[in-house]
Design a protein around this motif. Sequence first.
Motif, PDB file in Angstrom:
ATOM      1  N   PRO A  23       0.677  -1.188   0.066  1.00  0.00           N
ATOM      2  CA  PRO A  23       0.024   0.142   0.134  1.00  0.00           C
ATOM      3  C   PRO A  23       0.865   1.266  -0.109  1.00  0.00           C
ATOM      4  CG  PRO A  23       0.038  -1.155   2.067  1.00  0.00           C
ATOM      5  CD  PRO A  23       0.455  -2.042   1.241  1.00  0.00           C
ATOM      6  N   MET A  24       0.478   2.266  -0.893  1.00  0.00           N
ATOM      7  CA  MET A  24       1.425   3.621  -1.057  1.00  0.00           C
ATOM      8  C   MET A  24       0.273   4.809  -1.120  1.00  0.00           C
ATOM      9  SD  MET A  24       4.054   2.059  -3.846  1.00  0.00           S
ATOM     10  CE  MET A  24       3.153   1.217  -4.635  1.00  0.00           C
ATOM     11  N   CYS A  25       0.373   5.573  -0.029  1.00  0.00           N
ATOM     12  CA  CYS A  25      -0.244   6.464  -0.138  1.00  0.00           C
ATOM     13  C   CYS A  25      -0.083   7.549  -1.354  1.00  0.00           C
ATOM     14  CB  CYS A  25      -0.193   7.271   1.263  1.00  0.00           C
ATOM     15  SG  CYS A  25      -0.787   6.330   2.680  1.00  0.00           S
ATOM     16  N   GLN A  26      -1.313   8.045  -1.857  1.00  0.00           N
ATOM     17  CA  GLN A  26      -1.278   9.035  -3.028  1.00  0.00           C
ATOM     18  C   GLN A  26      -1.507  10.233  -2.756  1.00  0.00           C
ATOM     19  OE1 GLN A  26      -0.013   7.489  -6.224  1.00  0.00           O
ATOM     20  NE2 GLN A  26       0.667   6.418  -4.545  1.00  0.00           N
ATOM     21  N   TYR A  27      -2.140  10.784  -1.646  1.00  0.00           N
ATOM     22  CA  TYR A  27      -2.451  11.925  -1.178  1.00  0.00           C
ATOM     23  C   TYR A  27      -3.143  12.817  -2.455  1.00  0.00           C
ATOM     24  CZ  TYR A  27       0.940  10.981   2.226  1.00  0.00           C
ATOM     25  OH  TYR A  27       1.576  10.298   3.293  1.00  0.00           O
ATOM     26  N   SER A  28      -4.208  12.038  -2.713  1.00  0.00           N
ATOM     27  CA  SER A  28      -4.963  12.663  -4.194  1.00  0.00           C
ATOM     28  C   SER A  28      -6.474  12.355  -4.053  1.00  0.00           C
ATOM     29  CB  SER A  28      -4.354  11.915  -5.311  1.00  0.00           C
ATOM     30  OG  SER A  28      -2.904  12.033  -5.592  1.00  0.00           O
ATOM     31  N   ALA A  29      -7.083  12.163  -2.958  1.00  0.00           N
ATOM     32  CA  ALA A  29      -8.595  11.837  -2.825  1.00  0.00           C
ATOM     33  C   ALA A  29      -9.058  13.128  -2.448  1.00  0.00           C
ATOM     34  CB  ALA A  29      -8.661  11.055  -1.654  1.00  0.00           C
ATOM     35  N   GLU A  30     -10.246  13.349  -2.700  1.00  0.00           N
ATOM     36  CA  GLU A  30     -11.146  14.411  -2.653  1.00  0.00           C
ATOM     37  C   GLU A  30     -12.192  14.062  -1.455  1.00  0.00           C
ATOM     38  OE1 GLU A  30     -12.699  15.001  -6.447  1.00  0.00           O
ATOM     39  OE2 GLU A  30     -10.531  15.529  -7.222  1.00  0.00           O
ATOM     40  N   ASN A  31     -11.953  14.687  -0.240  1.00  0.00           N
ATOM     41  CA  ASN A  31     -12.916  14.422   0.755  1.00  0.00           C
ATOM     42  C   ASN A  31     -13.071  12.944   1.302  1.00  0.00           C
ATOM     43  OD1 ASN A  31     -13.880  17.312   1.416  1.00  0.00           O
ATOM     44  ND2 ASN A  31     -14.910  17.058  -0.286  1.00  0.00           N
ATOM     45  N   GLY A  32     -12.047  12.097   1.078  1.00  0.00           N
ATOM     46  CA  GLY A  32     -11.919  10.607   1.220  1.00  0.00           C
ATOM     47  C   GLY A  32     -12.264  10.048   0.206  1.00  0.00           C
ATOM     48  N   CYS A  33     -12.740  10.568  -0.989  1.00  0.00           N
ATOM     49  CA  CYS A  33     -13.495   9.783  -2.237  1.00  0.00           C
ATOM     50  C   CYS A  33     -12.076   9.616  -3.299  1.00  0.00           C
ATOM     51  CB  CYS A  33     -14.388  10.523  -2.728  1.00  0.00           C
ATOM     52  SG  CYS A  33     -15.852  10.574  -1.844  1.00  0.00           S
ATOM     53  N   ALA A  34     -12.045   8.404  -3.930  1.00  0.00           N
ATOM     54  CA  ALA A  34     -11.079   8.014  -4.947  1.00  0.00           C
ATOM     55  C   ALA A  34     -11.648   8.692  -6.110  1.00  0.00           C
ATOM     56  CB  ALA A  34     -11.136   6.664  -5.061  1.00  0.00           C
ATOM     57  N   ASN A  35     -10.537   8.949  -6.928  1.00  0.00           N
ATOM     58  CA  ASN A  35     -10.989   9.758  -8.436  1.00  0.00           C
ATOM     59  C   ASN A  35     -10.327   8.997  -9.313  1.00  0.00           C
ATOM     60  OD1 ASN A  35      -8.425  10.783  -8.092  1.00  0.00           O
ATOM     61  ND2 ASN A  35      -9.148  12.442  -6.798  1.00  0.00           N
ATOM     62  N   ASP A  36     -10.144   9.831 -10.473  1.00  0.00           N
ATOM     63  CA  ASP A  36      -9.593   9.164 -11.780  1.00  0.00           C
ATOM     64  C   ASP A  36      -7.978   9.029 -11.816  1.00  0.00           C
ATOM     65  OD1 ASP A  36     -11.778   9.486 -13.081  1.00  0.00           O
ATOM     66  OD2 ASP A  36     -11.308  11.293 -14.346  1.00  0.00           O
ATOM     67  N   TRP A  37      -7.360   9.646 -10.706  1.00  0.00           N
ATOM     68  CA  TRP A  37      -5.801   9.255 -10.563  1.00  0.00           C
ATOM     69  C   TRP A  37      -5.949   7.934  -9.908  1.00  0.00           C
ATOM     70  CZ3 TRP A  37      -1.135   9.880 -11.497  1.00  0.00           C
ATOM     71  CH2 TRP A  37      -0.249   9.362 -11.005  1.00  0.00           C
ATOM     72  N   HIS A  38      -6.658   7.376  -8.993  1.00  0.00           N
ATOM     73  CA  HIS A  38      -6.595   6.269  -8.318  1.00  0.00           C
ATOM     74  C   HIS A  38      -7.141   5.079  -9.470  1.00  0.00           C
ATOM     75  CE1 HIS A  38      -7.361   9.080  -4.906  1.00  0.00           C
ATOM     76  NE2 HIS A  38      -6.672   7.986  -4.382  1.00  0.00           N
ATOM     77  N   SER A  39      -7.880   5.532 -10.312  1.00  0.00           N
ATOM     78  CA  SER A  39      -8.213   4.631 -11.567  1.00  0.00           C
ATOM     79  C   SER A  39      -6.952   4.358 -12.208  1.00  0.00           C
ATOM     80  CB  SER A  39      -9.448   5.081 -12.403  1.00  0.00           C
ATOM     81  OG  SER A  39     -10.622   5.094 -11.635  1.00  0.00           O
ATOM     82  N   ILE A  40      -6.148   5.062 -12.544  1.00  0.00           N
ATOM     83  CA  ILE A  40      -4.946   5.087 -13.349  1.00  0.00           C
ATOM     84  C   ILE A  40      -3.807   4.541 -12.377  1.00  0.00           C
ATOM     85  CG2 ILE A  40      -3.093   6.634 -14.483  1.00  0.00           C
ATOM     86  CD1 ILE A  40      -5.119   8.618 -14.997  1.00  0.00           C
ATOM     87  N   HIS A  41      -3.685   4.816 -11.381  1.00  0.00           N
ATOM     88  CA  HIS A  41      -2.714   4.590 -10.353  1.00  0.00           C
ATOM     89  C   HIS A  41      -2.949   2.934 -10.215  1.00  0.00           C
ATOM     90  CE1 HIS A  41      -0.088   3.779  -7.032  1.00  0.00           C
ATOM     91  NE2 HIS A  41      -0.964   3.454  -6.391  1.00  0.00           N
ATOM     92  N   LEU A  42      -4.325   2.357  -9.856  1.00  0.00           N
ATOM     93  CA  LEU A  42      -4.379   1.045  -9.685  1.00  0.00           C
ATOM     94  C   LEU A  42      -4.646  -0.033 -10.845  1.00  0.00           C
ATOM     95  CD1 LEU A  42      -7.163   1.727  -6.723  1.00  0.00           C
ATOM     96  CD2 LEU A  42      -4.918   1.269  -6.311  1.00  0.00           C
ATOM     97  N   GLY A  43      -5.220   0.814 -11.895  1.00  0.00           N
ATOM     98  CA  GLY A  43      -5.143   0.051 -13.207  1.00  0.00           C
ATOM     99  C   GLY A  43      -3.849  -0.253 -13.866  1.00  0.00           C
ATOM    100  N   HIS A  44      -2.791   0.627 -13.825  1.00  0.00           N
ATOM    101  CA  HIS A  44      -1.492  -0.026 -14.406  1.00  0.00           C
ATOM    102  C   HIS A  44      -0.874  -0.736 -13.481  1.00  0.00           C
ATOM    103  CE1 HIS A  44       1.908   2.282 -12.681  1.00  0.00           C
ATOM    104  NE2 HIS A  44       0.907   3.183 -12.337  1.00  0.00           N
ATOM    105  N   LEU A  45      -0.900  -0.576 -12.345  1.00  0.00           N
ATOM    106  CA  LEU A  45      -0.458  -1.855 -11.445  1.00  0.00           C
ATOM    107  C   LEU A  45      -1.042  -2.970 -11.336  1.00  0.00           C
ATOM    108  CD1 LEU A  45       0.631   0.553  -8.327  1.00  0.00           C
ATOM    109  CD2 LEU A  45       2.035  -0.533 -10.078  1.00  0.00           C
TER     110      LEU A  45
END
Length: 363
Positions: A23-45
């Motif tokens: 697990p690696m913190c991305q510090y990119s959520a909005e009010n705790g909510c995942a967004n497109d960055w998380h889709s990209i990050h998790l998708g390619h991994l």
Amino acid sequence: MSQLFSPYQLGSLSLANRIVIAPMCQYSAENGCANDWHSIHLGHLALSGAGLMIVEATAVEPDGRISPFDLGLWNDETEAALAQALRPARRWSQMPIAIQLAHAGRKASTAKPWEGGGQLDPDKGGWTVHAPSAVGFENYPRLPRALTRDDIGRLCEAFAGSARRAVRLGFDAIELHGAHGYLMHQFLSPLSNKREDDYGGSLENRMRFPLEVLDAIRAVVPAGYPVGFRISGTDWVEGGWDIEQSIVFVKAGQARGAAFVDVSGGGISTAQKIPLGPSYQVPLARAVKQATGLPTMAVGLITEPEQAEAIIGTGEADFVALARGILYDPRWPWHAAAALGATVKAPSQYLRSPPRQHSKLFA
């Protein structure tokens, strides 16, 4: 046959190999909510060929976030956002995905690392933080408020509630964050836990809260569902948490149904003296595995395929978990399989990509 690429059965979960994306913190959520960055990050991994991916530290309540931009899983909105973010990875990859549930305790309310990482004042987006005791992290100006017994009970319920949501989202396992100076580690370490009730003092008392969280989660997940801990095997500070206490804690968790342990180190104090070097934390994992037999993950500057193969092949750990290394090289499992003469899964769209000498790389 490569031991790194051998399969493993972890409770109800079948893993194709022993490579874990930590697990690696991305510090990119909005009010705790995942967004497109998380889709990209998790998708390619998810296309990397690793055996398991663990989603970053995910707070069980807003005040448990390290920063205002941490991922959360505490209400319907955060649950729906995470479901959306996971959808592409789930559609195009069969890789099992776990989640790390966390609470930052006294290390909450900070800026993003690339913006200095210091403690945020309430007028700059921060909040009042809580901890086992009113003992602050050394370089943070504001002291935490000590948790009451009612607070502790509420937090156990918060962890259980997030676990229910994790199961609904289809996560394959849960890792509880008991490392790196965050809330559970704050209870465990005598450097941060100065309580005088039955949650402080003796080792048995300091272990009570993390074990109660484990019990609360085991009560709401299906039978055989893997729930484990990430721990700091040592504080790297004299008089702090150490490997002997870690072994006692892991044995206690094992008796209550913990399915695995991920052994890291440090994070409770700026006075830590860490002997950095390749595989520097592997001896901690080895000690825990030898003493308990619990499935164990090793972490810490594991960068080379032969290095990872030796850790698994000699029985020092059952898994190697990669963090920064797999961000730098998201195809690390492919390259490791090529170096070790093994095979790895890849999406059909990429089957023609290996060089000719590795034409049999993909299973």
